[in-house]
Design a protein around this motif. Structure first.
Motif, PDB file in Angstrom:
ATOM      1  N   GLY B  66      -4.032  13.757   6.999  1.00  0.00           N
ATOM      2  CA  GLY B  66      -4.536  13.765   8.371  1.00  0.00           C
ATOM      3  C   GLY B  66      -4.196  12.470   9.090  1.00  0.00           C
ATOM      4  O   GLY B  66      -3.890  12.463  10.285  1.00  0.00           O
ATOM      5  N   SER B  67      -4.244  11.369   8.345  1.00  0.00           N
ATOM      6  CA  SER B  67      -3.911  10.067   8.923  1.00  0.00           C
ATOM      7  C   SER B  67      -2.471  10.080   9.434  1.00  0.00           C
ATOM      8  O   SER B  67      -2.199   9.666  10.568  1.00  0.00           O
ATOM      9  N   ALA B  68      -1.560  10.579   8.605  1.00  0.00           N
ATOM     10  CA  ALA B  68      -0.155  10.634   9.015  1.00  0.00           C
ATOM     11  C   ALA B  68       0.027  11.576  10.206  1.00  0.00           C
ATOM     12  O   ALA B  68       0.799  11.286  11.125  1.00  0.00           O
ATOM     13  N   ARG B  69      -0.714  12.682  10.219  1.00  0.00           N
ATOM     14  CA  ARG B  69      -0.622  13.606  11.367  1.00  0.00           C
ATOM     15  C   ARG B  69      -1.023  12.892  12.651  1.00  0.00           C
ATOM     16  O   ARG B  69      -0.399  13.053  13.700  1.00  0.00           O
ATOM     17  N   THR B  70      -2.101  12.103  12.560  1.00  0.00           N
ATOM     18  CA  THR B  70      -2.565  11.356  13.733  1.00  0.00           C
ATOM     19  C   THR B  70      -1.464  10.418  14.243  1.00  0.00           C
ATOM     20  O   THR B  70      -1.223  10.321  15.444  1.00  0.00           O
ATOM     21  N   ILE B  71      -0.798   9.744  13.317  1.00  0.00           N
ATOM     22  CA  ILE B  71       0.266   8.798  13.694  1.00  0.00           C
ATOM     23  C   ILE B  71       1.455   9.546  14.306  1.00  0.00           C
ATOM     24  O   ILE B  71       1.895   9.242  15.413  1.00  0.00           O
ATOM     25  N   PHE B  72       1.933  10.568  13.576  1.00  0.00           N
ATOM     26  CA  PHE B  72       3.128  11.288  14.037  1.00  0.00           C
ATOM     27  C   PHE B  72       2.896  12.033  15.355  1.00  0.00           C
ATOM     28  O   PHE B  72       3.834  12.276  16.091  1.00  0.00           O
ATOM     29  N   SER B  73       1.645  12.390  15.617  1.00  0.00           N
ATOM     30  CA  SER B  73       1.403  13.149  16.850  1.00  0.00           C
ATOM     31  C   SER B  73       1.735  12.305  18.081  1.00  0.00           C
ATOM     32  O   SER B  73       2.028  12.845  19.137  1.00  0.00           O
ATOM     33  N   GLU B  74       1.687  10.994  17.961  1.00  0.00           N
ATOM     34  CA  GLU B  74       2.064  10.140  19.094  1.00  0.00           C
ATOM     35  C   GLU B  74       3.421   9.487  18.891  1.00  0.00           C
ATOM     36  O   GLU B  74       4.066   9.089  19.859  1.00  0.00           O
ATOM     37  N   ASN B  75       3.807   9.282  17.639  1.00  0.00           N
ATOM     38  CA  ASN B  75       5.022   8.526  17.366  1.00  0.00           C
ATOM     39  C   ASN B  75       5.745   9.144  16.172  1.00  0.00           C
ATOM     40  O   ASN B  75       5.378   8.923  15.020  1.00  0.00           O
ATOM     41  N   VAL B  76       6.798   9.906  16.476  1.00  0.00           N
ATOM     42  CA  VAL B  76       7.510  10.609  15.400  1.00  0.00           C
ATOM     43  C   VAL B  76       8.284   9.636  14.507  1.00  0.00           C
ATOM     44  O   VAL B  76       8.671   9.993  13.406  1.00  0.00           O
ATOM     45  N   LEU B  77       8.508   8.412  14.999  1.00  0.00           N
ATOM     46  CA  LEU B  77       9.151   7.406  14.155  1.00  0.00           C
ATOM     47  C   LEU B  77       8.094   6.433  13.617  1.00  0.00           C
ATOM     48  O   LEU B  77       8.362   5.246  13.418  1.00  0.00           O
ATOM     49  N   GLY B  78       6.897   6.958  13.398  1.00  0.00           N
ATOM     50  CA  GLY B  78       5.794   6.111  12.921  1.00  0.00           C
ATOM     51  C   GLY B  78       6.074   5.432  11.599  1.00  0.00           C
ATOM     52  O   GLY B  78       5.510   4.382  11.307  1.00  0.00           O
ATOM     53  N   ASN B  79       6.937   6.021  10.802  1.00  0.00           N
ATOM     54  CA  ASN B  79       7.251   5.414   9.516  1.00  0.00           C
ATOM     55  C   ASN B  79       8.136   4.184   9.692  1.00  0.00           C
ATOM     56  O   ASN B  79       7.892   3.146   9.092  1.00  0.00           O
ATOM     57  N   SER B  80       9.157   4.276  10.540  1.00  0.00           N
ATOM     58  CA  SER B  80       9.998   3.092  10.740  1.00  0.00           C
ATOM     59  C   SER B  80       9.277   2.063  11.602  1.00  0.00           C
ATOM     60  O   SER B  80       9.369   0.864  11.353  1.00  0.00           O
ATOM     61  N   CYS B  81       8.511   2.537  12.599  1.00  0.00           N
ATOM     62  CA  CYS B  81       7.790   1.578  13.436  1.00  0.00           C
ATOM     63  C   CYS B  81       6.792   0.765  12.605  1.00  0.00           C
ATOM     64  O   CYS B  81       6.533  -0.395  12.895  1.00  0.00           O
ATOM     65  N   ALA B  82       6.249   1.371  11.562  1.00  0.00           N
ATOM     66  CA  ALA B  82       5.317   0.644  10.700  1.00  0.00           C
ATOM     67  C   ALA B  82       5.988  -0.576  10.085  1.00  0.00           C
ATOM     68  O   ALA B  82       5.339  -1.555   9.754  1.00  0.00           O
ATOM     69  N   ARG B  83       7.306  -0.498   9.965  1.00  0.00           N
ATOM     70  CA  ARG B  83       8.048  -1.617   9.377  1.00  0.00           C
ATOM     71  C   ARG B  83       8.626  -2.569  10.421  1.00  0.00           C
ATOM     72  O   ARG B  83       8.691  -3.770  10.198  1.00  0.00           O
ATOM     73  N   VAL B  84       9.084  -2.002  11.540  1.00  0.00           N
ATOM     74  CA  VAL B  84       9.854  -2.843  12.469  1.00  0.00           C
ATOM     75  C   VAL B  84       9.079  -3.281  13.702  1.00  0.00           C
ATOM     76  O   VAL B  84       9.551  -4.149  14.435  1.00  0.00           O
ATOM     77  N   CYS B  85       7.915  -2.728  13.948  1.00  0.00           N
ATOM     78  CA  CYS B  85       7.165  -3.134  15.135  1.00  0.00           C
ATOM     79  C   CYS B  85       6.738  -4.592  15.023  1.00  0.00           C
ATOM     80  O   CYS B  85       6.318  -5.034  13.960  1.00  0.00           O
ATOM     81  N   PRO B  86       6.805  -5.337  16.118  1.00  0.00           N
ATOM     82  CA  PRO B  86       6.229  -6.684  16.101  1.00  0.00           C
ATOM     83  C   PRO B  86       4.713  -6.574  16.255  1.00  0.00           C
ATOM     84  O   PRO B  86       4.157  -6.851  17.314  1.00  0.00           O
ATOM     85  N   THR B  87       4.056  -6.129  15.187  1.00  0.00           N
ATOM     86  CA  THR B  87       2.621  -5.848  15.262  1.00  0.00           C
ATOM     87  C   THR B  87       1.818  -7.078  15.670  1.00  0.00           C
ATOM     88  O   THR B  87       0.747  -6.957  16.246  1.00  0.00           O
ATOM     89  N   GLU B  88       2.389  -8.263  15.365  1.00  0.00           N
ATOM     90  CA  GLU B  88       1.684  -9.509  15.713  1.00  0.00           C
ATOM     91  C   GLU B  88       1.419  -9.617  17.206  1.00  0.00           C
ATOM     92  O   GLU B  88       0.443 -10.248  17.611  1.00  0.00           O
ATOM     93  N   VAL B  89       2.310  -9.022  18.003  1.00  0.00           N
ATOM     94  CA  VAL B  89       2.099  -9.099  19.450  1.00  0.00           C
ATOM     95  C   VAL B  89       1.666  -7.753  20.023  1.00  0.00           C
ATOM     96  O   VAL B  89       1.435  -7.627  21.214  1.00  0.00           O
TER      97      VAL B  89
END
Lengths: 429, 461
Positions: B66-89
């Protein structure tokens, strides 16, 4: 996708999650927002003759940095005029005909008073009525709430009066503040209740302010015992639900007590609840928790290959037995997965000081505690696996001590000398 | 869970992940730390507005699917964004716990949930209604983050599309341009494969305007989405900059990534790898790409890396945490350094790069290691990398849409000046994060449905 809809003593609900009668169901506006968020039903905050509340009203138990493991309140039933409440009930029912709307009632213990109130609730459109025989503070001093629920004869009498006029299902909400909840449950059933809901809150004082010496919550320097709820009470509620399910065979149960997640809800259902009622978790995080309650339950059912919530209900009820029926020949001992052990020594100290001295410990070359299970001394109590902070590090493994033959106490007790092996594995005798 | 990175001999290789995955224990402990804020700042800070508290709550309750569904429902590249997003900002920078102790490791939790989902074959996206026909009403130019997101959102809404990608493999910068220690091409391609399984139609090795004409595309598809990113990094007018040892940062990164990509390492990729070993490298630029070049050059074995930036620290466009990372990798950052010329040893080798270090007001300034008494210097190095701004993609100029310096003009929903063309990603922003491209693709898809697709006759969609 599994079907989450349920039918509870004739009341249809799109899912088994109801808001319990409490502050979250104080107004029509709140309940409509909750239905919009996805709640299947709601039990309207208890209606009765108008009361006056104190300030402050709530206090909580925090545990290790997390807030509100337990919540205590001294708030009474609705403090809004009855006609306003009934008008809003009619409005909610008109707008949300598919949702379950239950109205909780509490009036003085007179037949006419109950008759009048039940009729008004039905006229407003209630799908069911819940009798509040559980409120442990304030109202009980006036001969209502738990003052009724604690005396099975009174419980039976009032249910009988209500059933004389009620056309919709009647649910009796039980108080846990009794020696054995089975007695009032039986009384409710005898009086003709269509269902029971439990548990109501538990008498409590959550704490005392160490500087002012006033117990919480503080009302001008004094406090009063309140009703305790939230995650901390779940085990007590589960036991009572299981006991009532066992005793009243087939009487529908709405489970209440510390339900915060879909996992909690599944446990209540396995032990016999058809619907569950939630309050504290909503008072903490809002109506939005319904998303994961439904999504998590649905995923779980899919994963288990179940198509409906009904398949869960009561599945574990028969797994709760009397102690004397448990198998004395069943043996487990602890096993430490050394590759996962982080060397905290908690299992050692717990076993050594708090249980059965069945773990040996010594520092390893990094100064961490290395443990070893002394299998001949391990009684299989679980404590080490409970204190271990690492998932799947300590597991309990079955050992084949006595073959498949089962030996409950009831058999053993008839002829102890016929079972010498039972004694032989009790090292401390 | 900020992890401080220390460079030790033999510690950091090109492929070693800078943020390793969380174990289940770590993920649950971290998820339970989340306050489950109402109207949460992390969700507001996320360009795709993932319901962060909900997906974390779902990890905490053991509802990982369900957690992954929540993520993918807004961001289909949620798996790569989890790695490449500048989460710090972004999300982590907005976490209210920054004020108390430390923020929730949102990126790592997102990775935990989405890694689990992809490993279980859980679909990223599902059509909410059956596709209306086999005909694809939308043509998408470029299978990078924006194009993929647009196609996935169209699929969710019940519309088929065809993605035309000029590169050999899909994923755009996710596959070719992300620093290797943040994400390998393999991770990017696995995510794209999951999208293809969900129903995306991606055709690689097709260059629009070359292998297929624009007019042909317009004939085939009533609506077009342009997600072609930005183009090459142009020369900066430096004498000698056409030398073989002077690189475009994007080529440099792509080749370096290919060098460690099992099965795809070409001879030229391996040669670059050999050249970097023990080399001195000068990187020109002050953006996040320049940091990627610096850190990867160090990890590939360079013994000395200079980062040359022509202005001062307050003007530097790279994120502070990225600059910090470059310094932790042992690079030397030289502010107010203006490159003067490339000094060649011979056709294949360099002597170095001549720079002039000047303050904005003309005075010499201090670098990170004490005062510099010279205004001009020759930095001896064997490799120079230009990580200065990209120019617009070549294709953009030939499109019938308004653009300015290679950047397509759009409204907030990705509508261009031409009602049949939509655009998103770096080609509308000039260069932003993957997560911005995902959001742009998603919005454009919704706008297309509203403006065009809903109005098409049944048989055309």
């Amino acid at each position: 996708m599994a079907d989450l809809s349920v039918e509870f003593c004739g009341i249809k609900s799109p899912n088994p999650f109801w808001l319990a009668s409490a502050p979250p169901t104080n107004t029509g506006d709140q309940i409509m927002r909750a239905f919009d968020a996805g709640w299947g039903g709601a039990v309207w905050k208890t209606l009765g003759e108008p009361i006056i509340n104190v300030s402050s009203r709530y206090s909580s138990v925090d545990y290790r940095g997390q807030r509100m493991h337990g919540l205590n309140n001294i708030e009474l039933i609705t403090d809004r005029p009855l006609d306003v409440n009934f008008r809003e009930i009619a409005e909610v029912k008109r707008r949300y005909p598919g949702h379950a709307l239950i109205v909780s009632l509490m009036v003085e213990s007179k037949r006419e008073a109950w008759h009048a109130m039940v009729r008004r609730a039905e006229e407003a459109g209630a799908d069911g009525i819940e009798l509040n025989f559980g409120c442990p503070h304030g109202m009980s001093e006036r001969g209502m709430g738990s003052a009724v629920g604690q005396v099975p004869d009174y419980t039976c009498q009032i249910v009988t009066w209500v059933k004389e006029v009620a056309r919709v299902p009647v649910i009796v909400k039980l108080t846990p503040n009794v020696t054995d909840v089975v007695y009032p449950a039986r009384a409710a059933q005898k009086g003709g209740a269509d269902a029971v809901s439990l548990i109501n809150t538990i008498n409590s004082i959550t704490g005392v302010d160490l500087d002012t010496f006033t117990p919480r919550p503080d009302v001008h320097g004094y406090s009063s015992h309140g009703g305790y709820c939230g995650p901390a009470v779940k085990p007590i509620a589960l036991n009572m639900v299981a006991a009532v399910a066992h005793e009243t065979q087939g009487l529908p149960i709405s489970g209440i007590g510390g339900i915060s997640t879909w996992r909690d809800a599944v446990e209540f259902m396995l032990l016999g609840a058809t619907t569950v009622q939630v309050c504290t978790a909503v008072m903490h995080h809002g109506f939005r928790i319904i998303h994961d309650l439904c999504d998590g339950l649905s995923s779980y059912l899919d994963q288990k290959g179940m198509t409906s919530v009904r398949e869960l209900v009561g599945r574990s009820t028969a797994r709760v037995k009397r102690w004397e029926q448990l198998d004395l020949n069943y043996r487990v001992i602890a096993h430490v997965e050394q590759s996962r052990c982080i060397g905290c020594g908690l299992c050692y100290v717990a076993c050594n000081d708090g249980a059965h001295q069945a773990i040996a410990a010594q520092p390893d070359d990094r100064g961490r505690t290395q443990v070893e299970i002394l299998e001949h001394k391990c009684v299989g109590c679980n404590l080490c696996s409970l204190v271990c902070p690492v998932e799947s590090c300590i597991t309990m493994r079955r050992i084949d001590a006595f073959g498949e033959a089962q030996l409950p106490w009831t058999e053993y007790n008839k002829n102890p000398s016929a079972h010498p092996h039972v004694r032989s594995n009790r090292h401390d005798s | 869970m900020a992890r401080t990175f220390h460079l030790h001999a033999g510690f950091a290789s090109l492929d070693q992940e800078i943020k390793p995955p969380l174990s289940a224990d770590e993920a649950h402990a971290e998820a339970n730390r989340c306050l489950f804020c109402y109207d949460a700042p992390c969700t507001r800070a996320c360009p795709t507005h993932i319901d962060v508290p909900l997906f974390i709550q779902q990890i905490a309750t053991g509802n990982t699917a369900g957690s992954a569904r929540t993520i993918f429902s807004e961001n289909v590249l949620g798996n790569s964004c989890a790695r490449v997003c500048p989460t710090e900002v972004l999300c982590e920078g907005a976490c209210v716990l920054n004020d108390q102790h430390r923020p929730i490791a949102i990126g790592s939790l997102q990775r935990f949930a989405t890694d689990h989902a992809l490993s279980q074959g859980q679909p990223i996206v599902r059509a909410t209604r059956p596709l209306r026909s086999a005909v694809a009403p939308v043509g998408i130019i470029g299978a990078g983050p924006a194009g993929l997101s647009c196609a996935a959102e169209l699929l969710r809404l019940g519309y088929a599309s065809v993605l035309y990608e000029q590169a050999e493999r899909p994923g755009g910068l996710n596959t070719y341009g992300v620093a290797q220690y943040k994400m390998t091409p393999r991770v990017s391609l696995q995510e794209v494969e999951a999208l293809v399984r969900a129903g995306l139609d991606i055709r690689c090795g097709i260059r629009v305007g070359h292998d297929i004409s624009l007019s042909e595309l317009q004939t085939r598809h009533p609506a077009l989405f342009v997600g072609v990113g930005m183009g090459r990094i142009p020369g900066i007018g430096l004498a000698g900059e056409d030398h073989a040892a002077v690189w475009d940062a994007l080529d440099f990164i792509a080749l370096l990534k290919a060098s460690s990509d099992a099965g795809h390492g070409s001879p030229s990729a391996q040669a670059l790898r050999r050249n970097l070993h023990g080399a001195s490298v000068a990187v020109i630029g002050g953006g996040n790409t320049s940091i990627d070049v610096v850190t990867q050059a160090v990890r590939a074995g360079a013994k000395k890396v200079w980062l040359l930036y022509r202005k001062g620290p307050s003007e530097m466009p790279a994120y502070a945490h990225e600059v910090h990372l470059a310094l932790e990798h042992g690079s030397e950052l030289v502010y107010y350094a203006v490159p003067e010329r490339i000094v060649a040893e011979d056709e294949s080798r360099l002597r170095g790069i001549a720079i002039c270090v000047v303050h904005a007001d003309g005075a010499a300034v201090a670098g990170p290691h004490g005062p510099r008494d010279k205004t001009s210097a020759l930095l001896e190095c064997s490799v120079v990398v230009r990580a200065t701004g990209q120019r617009g993609a070549e294709l953009v100029a030939s499109l019938p849409v308004e653009s300015e310096r290679g950047v397509i003009k759009v409204d907030a929903q990705g509508r261009t000046s031409n009602p049949r063309f939509y655009a998103g990603g770096d080609c509308i922003s000039g260069g932003q994060e993957v997560v911005n491209a995902v959001e742009a693709g998603k919005r454009a898809a919704r706008a297309m449905v509203h403006d065009i697709l809903e109005k098409l006759p049944q048989e055309a969609v």
